[in-house]
Write an enzyme that holds these catalytic residues in place. Structure first.
Site, PDB file in Angstrom:
ATOM      1  N   TYR A  11       2.807  -5.688  56.238  1.00 33.48           N
ATOM      2  CA  TYR A  11       4.548  -4.957  55.778  1.00 33.48           C
ATOM      3  C   TYR A  11       4.293  -3.517  56.811  1.00 33.48           C
ATOM      4  CZ  TYR A  11       6.661  -1.915  52.868  1.00 33.48           C
ATOM      5  OH  TYR A  11       7.934  -1.140  52.221  1.00 33.48           O
ATOM      6  N   ILE A  12       2.996  -2.535  56.521  1.00 34.34           N
ATOM      7  CA  ILE A  12       2.830  -1.162  57.071  1.00 34.34           C
ATOM      8  C   ILE A  12       2.898  -1.364  58.513  1.00 34.34           C
ATOM      9  CG2 ILE A  12       1.659   0.951  56.854  1.00 34.34           C
ATOM     10  CD1 ILE A  12       0.749  -0.442  54.174  1.00 34.34           C
ATOM     11  N   SER A 124      -6.574   4.078  49.998  1.00 35.00           N
ATOM     12  CA  SER A 124      -5.703   3.834  49.269  1.00 35.00           C
ATOM     13  C   SER A 124      -6.027   4.632  48.330  1.00 35.00           C
ATOM     14  CB  SER A 124      -5.846   2.434  48.809  1.00 35.00           C
ATOM     15  OG  SER A 124      -4.957   2.019  47.541  1.00 35.00           O
ATOM     16  N   TYR A 149     -10.436  -4.272  44.499  1.00 33.93           N
ATOM     17  CA  TYR A 149      -9.633  -3.794  45.903  1.00 33.93           C
ATOM     18  C   TYR A 149      -9.904  -2.555  46.054  1.00 33.93           C
ATOM     19  CZ  TYR A 149      -6.126  -1.938  48.368  1.00 33.93           C
ATOM     20  OH  TYR A 149      -5.245  -0.565  48.971  1.00 33.93           O
ATOM     21  N   LYS A 153     -11.950  -0.087  49.389  1.00 35.78           N
ATOM     22  CA  LYS A 153     -11.554   1.034  49.974  1.00 35.78           C
ATOM     23  C   LYS A 153     -13.175   1.815  49.993  1.00 35.78           C
ATOM     24  CE  LYS A 153      -7.287  -0.485  51.990  1.00 35.78           C
ATOM     25  NZ  LYS A 153      -7.693  -0.821  52.486  1.00 35.78           N
ATOM     26  N   LEU A 200       6.004  -3.473  43.136  1.00 30.15           N
ATOM     27  CA  LEU A 200       7.090  -3.364  41.639  1.00 30.15           C
ATOM     28  C   LEU A 200       8.010  -4.147  42.865  1.00 30.15           C
ATOM     29  CD1 LEU A 200       8.374  -2.677  39.615  1.00 30.15           C
ATOM     30  CD2 LEU A 200       8.187  -0.796  39.864  1.00 30.15           C
ATOM     31  N   ARG A 231       4.138   5.837  39.657  1.00 31.83           N
ATOM     32  CA  ARG A 231       3.389   6.224  40.822  1.00 31.83           C
ATOM     33  C   ARG A 231       4.257   6.875  41.338  1.00 31.83           C
ATOM     34  NH1 ARG A 231       0.434   4.213  37.733  1.00 31.83           N
ATOM     35  NH2 ARG A 231      -0.668   1.659  37.659  1.00 31.83           N
TER      36      ARG A 231
END
Length: 336
Positions: A11-12, A124, A149, A153, A200, A231
């Site tokens: 995606y990114i 992140s 996760y 990072k 989301l 967020r």
């Protein structure tokens, strides 16, 4: 200048490829397609009107990685490749530690052996943990991560800091993302999660397109204005532009720098739902579900350092993020 993009089909990664090509960089993509599709790169080529080499491989495969550095002249690496679902990491911590940390160590070893010492790392905001007060800034103490996760990072950041301390000829840029959403304005590339979305906005988009009957809102009893999590949502193209700015700086200096990439504005889950409904004239049915393991109540950025040192600020607002997400999803109801 040739930039290696690990996880470039994601995606990114795919949006960053487009922006790098637009900025006249040469790129090489390395991806194992575990959470992405080759079609995204075909569309990157279409959008940019340029070709580039693509290697299929895992970042833990040192033989395959070394082959890329032997064949291509790599000047810098943007390292996206990694497992990234908070909830899944709580269920499969060993897989996350093996892939994210083990894979990054192997990548850094191959880079060192090839004499390539410039890397932008996809980190992140989860590294700030749950104890810091918002907005988060880069000088705050990190740690106290609430899920494996985020811990991967955090450990990788520590590894990069130790690497630079041992050899200050490295040039390292650590980018702490907040919550990327949206899609390329063309609607040709966007977020395409496998299975049930962990984030989301793709969940909202799949409800909007009829793939799912209702949006699950995980928790409405947080200490926020409406009880739902808050967020810092950032348009993925703004985030991609941050990577272009970071790698441009990287190519002219040595050092280790850390930057938040966010808007500095916190939106609740219900803010996002209401904006999506308003901008796209679509109703999103919701149901309240239990909190997810590892989630915190509020998270948003102080992005002043990136503005001062990189000349970067987010240009797109929440309406743009919601509009571009729907443009992608309605034109690609089943993804790629």
């Amino acid at each position: 200048m040739s930039i290696l993009i690990t996880g470039g089909a994601g995606y990114i990664g795919s949006h960053t490829c487009v922006e790098l090509l637009k900025a006249n960089y040469d790129i090489v993509v390395y991806d194992n397609y575990s959470n992405s599709q080759p079609e995204s790169l075909a569309r990157v080529k279409e959008l940019a009107g340029k070709d580039f080499p693509i290697y299929e491989g895992d970042i833990r495969d040192t033989k395959r990685l070394a082959e890329v550095f032997n064949v291509e002249k790599i000047d810098a690496v943007i390292h996206f490749a990694g497992l990234k679902a908070v909830g899944e990491s709580c269920v499969k911590p060993l897989e996350y530690y093996d892939n994210n940390i083990g894979g990054t160590v192997k990548l850094l070893q191959i880079m060192r052996n090839a004499g390539c010492k410039r890397i932008v790392f996809s980190s992140s905001a989860t590294v700030y943990g749950s104890e810091n007060e918002v907005p988060f800034n880069e000088n705050m103490k990190v740690g106290g991560t609430t899920n494996p996760y985020g811990t991967t990072k955090l450990y990788i950041e520590t590894i990069l800091k130790d690497l630079y301390s041992s050899d200050n000829t490295w040039s390292i840029s650590i980018l702490r993302y907040f919550n990327p959403i949206g899609a390329h304005e063309s609607g040709r590339i966007g977020e395409n999660p496998n299975g049930i979305p962990n984030n989301l906005m793709p969940f909202i988009a799949q409800v909007a397109v009829g793939k799912r009957p209702v949006l699950s809102v995980f928790g409405n009893d947080y200490e926020t204005k409406d009880g739902t999590g808050v967020r810092d949502y950032i348009h993925v193209v703004d985030l991609a532009d941050g990577h272009v700015k970071a790698v441009t700086r990287l190519l002219t200096k040595t050092g280790l720098d850390i930057y938040n990439l966010g808007t500095g504005i916190g939106y609740s889950v219900l803010d996002i739902v209401k904006t999506f409904e308003k901008v796209n004239n679509i109703e999103i049915p919701i149901q309240i579900a239990p909190r997810r393991a590892g989630d915190i109540a509020v998270c948003y950025a102080d992005a002043q350092k990136a503005k001062v040192e990189l000349g970067w600020t987010a240009q797109r607002n929440l309406d743009d993020m919601c509009r571009d997400t729907w443009n992608w999803q309605k034109n690609n109801p089943d993804g790629y």
